[in-house]
Scaffold this active site. Structure first.
Site, PDB file in Angstrom:
ATOM      1  N   CYS A 126      -1.566   8.865   2.593  1.00  0.00           N
ATOM      2  CA  CYS A 126      -1.296   8.293   1.196  1.00  0.00           C
ATOM      3  C   CYS A 126      -2.599   8.467   0.016  1.00  0.00           C
ATOM      4  O   CYS A 126      -2.218   8.954  -0.865  1.00  0.00           O
ATOM      5  CB  CYS A 126      -1.031   6.827   1.577  1.00  0.00           C
TER       6      CYS A 126
ATOM      7  N   GLU B 285       0.950  -1.088  -0.169  1.00  0.00           N
ATOM      8  CA  GLU B 285       0.000  -0.061   0.051  1.00  0.00           C
ATOM      9  C   GLU B 285       1.000   1.264  -0.221  1.00  0.00           C
ATOM     10  O   GLU B 285       1.401   1.468   0.986  1.00  0.00           O
ATOM     11  CB  GLU B 285      -0.901   0.083   1.342  1.00  0.00           C
TER      12      GLU B 285
END
EC number: 1.2.1.3
Length: 497
Positions: free
Chosen positions: A291, A257
């Site tokens: 993110c 991720e």
């Protein structure tokens, strides 16, 4: 700073958690963890070396045989007990998270820690439906499909959501019957090493091992260890390349991720109050250190002049400061390196005629903020999506704003990125929302909201934003292998030889 007695929550020194015990590193070396809101030292943690990684992996291997054979009901009970204990100590973990990371307590106490507890609860429930299958191919042939744990999981998590990101790895890995060696960021390790105290009380020895150290040293040692059967990483795309390479070299399954440069699209029929809040959720939540941050705001040109003054006013009214001040909406960046990175991108805007800093753009050092790493909420207008500020991840409270004319142009701009983690759409037209969402090459789309992360909604990226999905029932498959048992019940030969 609001007065928090650090020693009520954090010990002066922590060891590594290996095989159910806290212990010093073999070298005796330590790292110092500091508070980014005031620069004060919080604690020392052991600095793991390769030999410490060897010990942790061995402990996980030794525990795997018995842990992998526990029933699903037993594993679910373990996960539920971990969840219950985290819920009981929300204040404790939230305070630690705010102290080490700099994020507001209002976020850690209502988002980070409750969602962490819920991850364990959620994957306990996933276990009840994690079933194999039987396929009767013909009257004499049967195929059994069995889900088995991979083995020892090696995981490293980033500094922006230390305890929450750890739960995204721990809960499905444990539910699947794996053992794990996990390492938090060296700048924010305290909440996970405190969580290890719960593991010590609840889990069998060696099932979870928590190391603290440098990602470039012990983190790499975890990912390259021959005894680790599965890799899982959350962090930057640059580091993700190295993790992917480590997995490829040993042909080990890898979940990544990684970074993002997500587009938050505002159409002219959107609810403007939702738009203003959604833009702030997109880039100011967690100081923009997310993110999936909505770091590119695309505003339809027909409402641009109506939206931008409201957004500018909202950003300028954000109170930035002490994470334990109830009125503070945004607090400190996690460290000096991150602050310097943000400042370097703002400097690009200052020196470029194709960029206009509408508001913000400065470090905050007044009113007692000089010892911390505080930065103003910042809006930068740009004219072209090829601009460096629109293509590179800044990871701070800096949003770049671009105009678009219609759906087709919005989609084109949104997809003009090497990343594909997330995105947002603000509109009251459901057909438009769905059509644009389907056309965007990203793994998560929020419609009329942003940065929501409940268990049960898969999260992960397209393109250079990663491999695999987390916080969803299928995430358990990241930590399983499928075995097929093929049975001939005819008791006869085939007559082929």
């Amino acid at each position: 700073m609001a007065k928090v007695n650090v020693r009520d929550f954090i010990e002066e020194q922590y060891g590594l958690f290996i095989n159910g015990e806290f212990q010093a590193s073999e070298s005796g070396d330590t790292l110092t963890v500091t508070n980014p809101a005031n620069g004060e030292d919080l604690a020392k943690v052991a600095k793991a070396s390769k030999s410490d990684v060897d010990k942790a992996v061995q402990a996980a291997q030794d525990a795997f045989d018995s842990w992998s054979k526990t029933s699903k009901e037993e594993r679910a009970d373990y996960l539920l007990e971990i969840s219950r204990r985290i819920h009981e100590k929300v204040e404790h973990f939230a305070t630690i998270e705010s102290l080490q990371n700099g994020k507001p307590y209002r976020e850690t106490s209502t988002i980070d820690v409750p969602l962490t507890a819920n991850q364990f609860k959620y994957f306990a429930s996933v276990l009840t439906t994690d079933e194999g299958s039987v396929n009767e191919i013909d009257e004499n042939t049967m195929s059994l499909v069995v889900n088995e744990p991979v083995g020892v999981v090696g995981a490293v998590v980033a500094w922006n959501f230390p305890i929450l990101l750890a739960s995204w790895k721990l809960a499905p890995a444990l539910a699947a019957g794996n053992t794990i060696v996990i390492q938090p960021s060296s700048s924010t390790p305290l909440s996970l090493i405190e969580l290890a105290k719960i593991f010590q009380e609840v889990l069998p020895k060696g099932v979870v091992n928590v190391l603290t150290g440098k990602g470039s040293e012990s983190g790499d040692a975890i990912f390259n260890h021959e005894g680790v059967n599965k890799l899982s990483f959350t962090g930057s795309t640059d580091v993700g390349y190295g993790v992917a390479k480590a997995g490829a070299e040993r042909i080990v399954p890898t979940t990544l991720e990684l970074g993002g440069k997500s587009a938050n699209i505002i159409f002219d029929d959107a609810n403007l109050d939702q738009v203003v809040e959604g833009a702030q959720l997109g880039i100011l939540f967690n100081q923009g250190e997310v993110c999936s941050a909505g770091s590119r705001l695309l505003v339809q040109s027909s409402i641009y002049d109506k939206v931008m003054p409201k957004l500018k006013e909202a950003f300028e009214n954000i109170k930035v400061g002490d994470p334990f001040d109830e009125d503070v909406k945004m607090s400190a960046q996690t460290g000096p390196e991150q602050l310097e990175k943000i400042e370097s991108y703002v400097k690009i805007a200052e020196e470029d005629s194709n960029a206009n800093i509408l508001t913000g753009g400065h470090r905050l050092t007044d009113n007692g903020r000089d010892k911390g790493y505080f930065f103003e909420p910042t809006i930068i207008e740009i004219k072209d999506n090829s601009h460096q500020l629109a293509q590179e991840e800044i990871f701070g409270p800096v949003v770049v704003v671009e105009k678009f004319e219609d759906e087709a142009e919005a989609i084109k701009i949104a997809n003009d990125s090497e990343y594909g983690l997330a995105g947002g759409i603000f509109t009251t037209n459901i057909n438009r929302a769905l059509n644009v969402a389907k056309a965007m090459r990203t793994g998560r789309i929020w419609i009329n909201t942003y940065n929501q992360f409940p268990a049960g909604a898969p999260f992960g990226g397209y393109k250079k934003s990663g491999i695999g999905r987390e916080i969803y029932k299928d995430a358990i498959k990241n930590y399983q292998q499928v075995k097929n048992i093929f049975i001939d019940t005819s008791n006869q030969t085939k007559g082929l030889y």
